[in-house]
Design a protein around this motif. Sequence first.
Motif, PDB file in Angstrom:
ATOM      1  N   MET A   1      -7.959   5.460   3.307  1.00 53.18           N
ATOM      2  CA  MET A   1      -6.719   4.860   3.965  1.00 53.18           C
ATOM      3  C   MET A   1      -7.059   3.198   3.825  1.00 53.18           C
ATOM      4  O   MET A   1      -7.799   2.597   3.960  1.00 53.18           O
ATOM      5  N   PHE A   2      -5.804   2.811   3.600  1.00 53.30           N
ATOM      6  CA  PHE A   2      -5.579   1.028   3.373  1.00 53.30           C
ATOM      7  C   PHE A   2      -4.654   0.690   4.375  1.00 53.30           C
ATOM      8  O   PHE A   2      -4.128   1.418   4.947  1.00 53.30           O
ATOM      9  N   THR A   3      -4.277  -0.594   4.524  1.00 46.09           N
ATOM     10  CA  THR A   3      -3.500  -1.228   5.375  1.00 46.09           C
ATOM     11  C   THR A   3      -2.626  -2.139   4.672  1.00 46.09           C
ATOM     12  O   THR A   3      -1.470  -2.679   5.094  1.00 46.09           O
ATOM     13  N   GLY A   4      -2.561  -2.118   3.161  1.00 43.62           N
ATOM     14  CA  GLY A   4      -1.558  -2.804   2.458  1.00 43.62           C
ATOM     15  C   GLY A   4      -1.880  -4.703   2.815  1.00 43.62           C
ATOM     16  O   GLY A   4      -0.895  -5.368   2.276  1.00 43.62           O
ATOM     17  N   ILE A   5      -3.088  -5.150   2.998  1.00 43.22           N
ATOM     18  CA  ILE A   5      -3.337  -6.389   3.054  1.00 43.22           C
ATOM     19  C   ILE A   5      -4.377  -6.604   1.741  1.00 43.22           C
ATOM     20  O   ILE A   5      -5.412  -6.141   1.820  1.00 43.22           O
ATOM     21  N   ILE A   6      -3.830  -7.075   0.930  1.00 44.64           N
ATOM     22  CA  ILE A   6      -4.539  -7.428  -0.379  1.00 44.64           C
ATOM     23  C   ILE A   6      -5.551  -8.256  -0.030  1.00 44.64           C
ATOM     24  O   ILE A   6      -5.857  -9.597   0.387  1.00 44.64           O
ATOM     25  N   GLU A   7      -6.995  -7.935  -0.485  1.00 41.55           N
ATOM     26  CA  GLU A   7      -7.932  -8.864  -0.545  1.00 41.55           C
ATOM     27  C   GLU A   7      -8.438  -9.618  -1.832  1.00 41.55           C
ATOM     28  O   GLU A   7      -9.140 -10.608  -1.513  1.00 41.55           O
ATOM     29  N   GLY A  94      -1.698  -4.352   8.458  1.00 42.43           N
ATOM     30  CA  GLY A  94      -0.224  -4.081   7.582  1.00 42.43           C
ATOM     31  C   GLY A  94       0.120  -3.017   8.467  1.00 42.43           C
ATOM     32  O   GLY A  94       0.596  -2.850   9.503  1.00 42.43           O
ATOM     33  N   HIS A  95       0.081  -1.524   7.625  1.00 37.64           N
ATOM     34  CA  HIS A  95       0.439  -0.496   8.301  1.00 37.64           C
ATOM     35  C   HIS A  95      -0.287   0.608   7.548  1.00 37.64           C
ATOM     36  O   HIS A  95      -1.193   0.392   6.781  1.00 37.64           O
ATOM     37  N   ILE A  96      -0.214   1.794   7.870  1.00 38.52           N
ATOM     38  CA  ILE A  96      -1.023   2.874   7.344  1.00 38.52           C
ATOM     39  C   ILE A  96      -0.711   3.096   5.919  1.00 38.52           C
ATOM     40  O   ILE A  96       0.710   3.454   5.731  1.00 38.52           O
ATOM     41  N   VAL A  97      -1.544   2.920   4.889  1.00 43.11           N
ATOM     42  CA  VAL A  97      -1.244   3.090   3.498  1.00 43.11           C
ATOM     43  C   VAL A  97      -2.314   4.000   3.242  1.00 43.11           C
ATOM     44  O   VAL A  97      -3.463   3.991   3.319  1.00 43.11           O
ATOM     45  N   ILE A 173      12.249  -9.750 -13.535  1.00 44.00           N
ATOM     46  CA  ILE A 173      13.135  -8.875 -13.533  1.00 44.00           C
ATOM     47  C   ILE A 173      12.946  -7.850 -14.461  1.00 44.00           C
ATOM     48  O   ILE A 173      12.868  -7.919 -15.742  1.00 44.00           O
ATOM     49  N   GLY A 174      13.156  -6.398 -14.079  1.00 44.67           N
ATOM     50  CA  GLY A 174      13.104  -5.368 -14.830  1.00 44.67           C
ATOM     51  C   GLY A 174      11.718  -4.710 -14.764  1.00 44.67           C
ATOM     52  O   GLY A 174      11.384  -3.635 -15.301  1.00 44.67           O
ATOM     53  N   ASP A 175      10.788  -5.445 -14.008  1.00 44.97           N
ATOM     54  CA  ASP A 175       9.314  -4.969 -13.888  1.00 44.97           C
ATOM     55  C   ASP A 175       9.545  -3.752 -13.147  1.00 44.97           C
ATOM     56  O   ASP A 175       9.933  -3.768 -12.077  1.00 44.97           O
ATOM     57  N   ALA A 176       8.480  -2.887 -13.504  1.00 45.72           N
ATOM     58  CA  ALA A 176       8.228  -1.775 -12.680  1.00 45.72           C
ATOM     59  C   ALA A 176       7.297  -2.099 -11.406  1.00 45.72           C
ATOM     60  O   ALA A 176       5.963  -2.893 -11.847  1.00 45.72           O
ATOM     61  N   VAL A 177       7.509  -1.463 -10.229  1.00 43.07           N
ATOM     62  CA  VAL A 177       6.461  -1.707  -9.167  1.00 43.07           C
ATOM     63  C   VAL A 177       6.112  -0.377  -8.543  1.00 43.07           C
ATOM     64  O   VAL A 177       7.146   0.518  -8.688  1.00 43.07           O
ATOM     65  N   ASN A 178       4.910  -0.128  -8.008  1.00 45.84           N
ATOM     66  CA  ASN A 178       4.460   1.091  -7.336  1.00 45.84           C
ATOM     67  C   ASN A 178       5.075   1.027  -5.819  1.00 45.84           C
ATOM     68  O   ASN A 178       4.986   0.091  -5.090  1.00 45.84           O
ATOM     69  N   LEU A 179       5.743   1.893  -5.442  1.00 43.90           N
ATOM     70  CA  LEU A 179       6.156   2.120  -4.166  1.00 43.90           C
ATOM     71  C   LEU A 179       5.587   3.256  -3.209  1.00 43.90           C
ATOM     72  O   LEU A 179       5.437   4.370  -3.879  1.00 43.90           O
ATOM     73  N   GLU A 180       5.147   3.068  -2.041  1.00 40.39           N
ATOM     74  CA  GLU A 180       4.699   3.934  -1.374  1.00 40.39           C
ATOM     75  C   GLU A 180       5.310   4.007   0.071  1.00 40.39           C
ATOM     76  O   GLU A 180       5.455   2.857   0.658  1.00 40.39           O
ATOM     77  N   PHE A 181       6.135   5.003   0.487  1.00 39.47           N
ATOM     78  CA  PHE A 181       6.720   4.996   1.750  1.00 39.47           C
ATOM     79  C   PHE A 181       6.020   5.177   2.852  1.00 39.47           C
ATOM     80  O   PHE A 181       4.827   5.811   2.847  1.00 39.47           O
ATOM     81  N   ASP A 182       6.438   4.947   4.124  1.00 41.74           N
ATOM     82  CA  ASP A 182       5.735   4.944   5.260  1.00 41.74           C
ATOM     83  C   ASP A 182       5.477   6.446   5.514  1.00 41.74           C
ATOM     84  O   ASP A 182       6.335   7.168   5.464  1.00 41.74           O
ATOM     85  N   ILE A 183       4.053   6.678   5.756  1.00 44.43           N
ATOM     86  CA  ILE A 183       3.806   8.171   5.734  1.00 44.43           C
ATOM     87  C   ILE A 183       4.409   8.841   7.221  1.00 44.43           C
ATOM     88  O   ILE A 183       4.764  10.173   7.184  1.00 44.43           O
TER      89      ILE A 183
END
Length: 197
Positions: A1-7, A94-97, A173-183
């Motif tokens: 499990m992660f929190t979305g805070i980049i190290e 962050g939040h539960i990732v 602009i146009g770049d793809a990004v990974n999205l994870e929604f709130d569990i």
Amino acid sequence: MFTGIIEGLGRVKDIKTEGSNTHFVLGCDFVNDLKIDQSLSHNGACLTIVNITDDSYTVTAVEETLKKTNLGDVSVGSLVNLERCMPANGRFDGHIVQGHVDTIGKVRSIDNRDGSWLIAFGLIEEKSQLIVEKGSITINGVSLTCFDVREDSFKVTIIPYTWEHTTFHSLQIGDAVNLEFDIVGKYIQKMLSKREN
């Protein structure tokens, strides 16, 4: 499990294809703290470390991961956002990732607001029901708050620290990004859909 805070940021040193799998060799500032079989988030996608050398480590992405994330777009020299799993005594800054990417979004606009950056992202409409105004979302592994949520888009504001210490500064602009929604939202949607059936 992660929190979305980049190290930190990892730089891709090599990419090797073996059958349907792709092995990524990366370097980062905390290579010496890593262990084989450890989970590490790469742009929000959880991958397992399979090899470590003095200055690099290797992770493997299977075909499904490459299809569902933007990892198939990275090349040698690319930077990726990194986060190790949260320790049991850590803080939820962050939040539960989970590190399980739900879908790909696309950068629609980047607006420099003289001290922060306003970025709009597009996504497929059926996924927009998983986003709520002022709710949490993970973009390329970064925990953020979304607003101006519409049927096929949403916005986030990036502060200078996040801009400088993540890959947001390199987005186009146009770049793809990974999205994870709130569990939590995903579980609620599943429960509601069962009631309707």
